[in-house]
Design a protein around this motif. Structure first.
Motif, mmCIF file in Angstrom:
data_model
loop_
_atom_site.group_PDB
_atom_site.id
_atom_site.type_symbol
_atom_site.label_atom_id
_atom_site.label_comp_id
_atom_site.label_asym_id
_atom_site.label_seq_id
_atom_site.Cartn_x
_atom_site.Cartn_y
_atom_site.Cartn_z
ATOM 1 N N UNK A 139 -3.444 -8.856 -10.111
ATOM 2 C CA UNK A 139 -4.533 -8.039 -9.562
ATOM 3 C C UNK A 139 -4.033 -7.004 -8.567
ATOM 4 N N UNK A 140 -3.122 -7.415 -7.693
ATOM 5 C CA UNK A 140 -2.581 -6.482 -6.697
ATOM 6 C C UNK A 140 -1.815 -5.349 -7.379
ATOM 7 N N UNK A 141 -1.035 -5.711 -8.393
ATOM 8 C CA UNK A 141 -0.249 -4.711 -9.116
ATOM 9 C C UNK A 141 -1.165 -3.727 -9.841
ATOM 10 N N UNK A 142 -2.175 -4.232 -10.502
ATOM 11 C CA UNK A 142 -3.133 -3.372 -11.206
ATOM 12 C C UNK A 142 -3.848 -2.450 -10.227
ATOM 13 N N UNK A 143 -4.249 -2.992 -9.081
ATOM 14 C CA UNK A 143 -4.965 -2.195 -8.087
ATOM 15 C C UNK A 143 -4.123 -1.041 -7.555
ATOM 16 N N UNK A 144 -2.816 -1.218 -7.475
ATOM 17 C CA UNK A 144 -1.948 -0.146 -6.995
ATOM 18 C C UNK A 144 -2.093 1.085 -7.887
ATOM 19 N N UNK A 145 -2.071 0.887 -9.196
ATOM 20 C CA UNK A 145 -2.192 2.014 -10.113
ATOM 21 C C UNK A 145 -3.560 2.683 -9.994
ATOM 22 N N UNK A 146 -4.594 1.865 -9.963
ATOM 23 C CA UNK A 146 -5.957 2.409 -9.887
ATOM 24 C C UNK A 146 -6.183 3.133 -8.562
ATOM 25 N N UNK A 147 -5.752 2.532 -7.469
ATOM 26 C CA UNK A 147 -5.930 3.158 -6.158
ATOM 27 C C UNK A 147 -5.136 4.455 -6.045
ATOM 28 N N UNK A 148 -3.915 4.454 -6.559
ATOM 29 C CA UNK A 148 -3.084 5.658 -6.508
ATOM 30 C C UNK A 148 -3.750 6.791 -7.295
ATOM 31 N N UNK A 149 -4.289 6.475 -8.458
ATOM 32 C CA UNK A 149 -4.961 7.490 -9.277
ATOM 33 C C UNK A 149 -6.189 8.046 -8.564
ATOM 34 N N UNK A 202 6.133 3.229 -7.039
ATOM 35 C CA UNK A 202 6.939 1.998 -7.059
ATOM 36 C C UNK A 202 7.005 1.378 -5.666
ATOM 37 N N UNK A 203 7.145 2.204 -4.642
ATOM 38 C CA UNK A 203 7.170 1.676 -3.268
ATOM 39 C C UNK A 203 5.857 0.986 -2.929
ATOM 40 N N UNK A 204 4.752 1.593 -3.318
ATOM 41 C CA UNK A 204 3.438 0.976 -3.070
ATOM 42 C C UNK A 204 3.301 -0.347 -3.826
ATOM 43 N N UNK A 205 3.770 -0.344 -5.063
ATOM 44 C CA UNK A 205 3.677 -1.569 -5.872
ATOM 45 C C UNK A 205 4.529 -2.678 -5.271
ATOM 46 N N UNK A 206 5.732 -2.345 -4.839
ATOM 47 C CA UNK A 206 6.609 -3.354 -4.233
ATOM 48 C C UNK A 206 5.950 -3.953 -2.997
ATOM 49 N N UNK A 224 9.404 0.040 -12.011
ATOM 50 C CA UNK A 224 8.070 -0.365 -12.475
ATOM 51 C C UNK A 224 8.188 -1.448 -13.548
ATOM 52 N N UNK A 225 9.094 -1.246 -14.484
ATOM 53 C CA UNK A 225 9.279 -2.236 -15.554
ATOM 54 C C UNK A 225 9.744 -3.571 -14.982
ATOM 55 N N UNK A 226 10.675 -3.524 -14.021
ATOM 56 C CA UNK A 226 11.147 -4.773 -13.399
ATOM 57 C C UNK A 226 10.029 -5.473 -12.648
ATOM 58 N N UNK A 227 9.200 -4.701 -11.953
ATOM 59 C CA UNK A 227 8.087 -5.316 -11.217
ATOM 60 C C UNK A 227 7.068 -5.924 -12.168
#
Length: 190
Positions: free
Chosen positions: A84-94, A67-71, A121-124
């Protein structure tokens, strides 16, 4: 034993998250953690109840970290750029933390989930969707769709599902973000 010095629940959770990246979240146990600190499993019970407690704490920590990375990634962005930035956070973290990413998918009881960073995460996700003007219940459908696409793609990619031929998975990822943006801009009405 010298390894016992300085053990705290937080230190054990951090070590458990590191261990998850090394051996896989599903293999993280109190026994594995005790080996890491060269202590007996019994010495961990003053900090953790059991392996379920350890895994829950790791999951909560990883959800917070993600969540911190996504924010950070969403700051100052909107529309397709935010998507795109939000999606990339999940992919990069994985990619960077495969075990920790798996931990973010760990099932939590309702009370724990509602007190976790999963709510952030839901709020973001809803913040990303503001640019698309979706009202309820359509916004909830879109939140679920994005989560399904991001996590589904990451899971398939991690399993090697896209490594057997062209096009490159990065190209597909970018096309999927384009397609999601187009779909969200022209969301079908019931």
């Amino acid at each position: 034993m010298a390894g016992r010095v300085g053990l705290t629940a937080d230190r054990l959770v951090r070590a458990g998250a590191e261990l998850a990246d090394e051996i896989g979240f599903e293999h993280v146990t109190l026994s594995e953690l005790a080996r890491r600190f060269d202590v007996k499993v019994a010495s961990l019970y003053s900090h953790l109840r059991n392996s379920q407690d350890l895994k829950t704490r790791i999951a909560l920590s990883c959800l917070e970290e993600l969540a911190d990375r996504a924010a950070d990634a969403l700051a100052g962005r909107s529309g397709k750029d935010a998507l795109g930035a939000y999606a990339d956070v999940f992919r990069d973290y994985a990619r960077q933390h495969p075990g920790r990413y798996t931990a973010t998918r760990f099932p939590l009881d309702t009370e724990t989930a509602l007190a976790s960073a999963g709510v952030r995460h839901a709020r973001m996700t809803r913040a990303v969707l503001r640019a698309y003007g979706l009202a309820e219940p359509e916004q909830t459908h879109a939140v679920r769709m994005l989560g399904s696409v991001f996590h589904g793609y990451v899971s398939l990619e991690r399993a090697g599902g896209f490594s057997h031929g062209p096009p490159d998975s990065q190209e597909s990822w970018e096309r999927i973000i384009d397609a999601l943006d187009a779909l969200l801009r022209d969301w079908p009405t019931p």
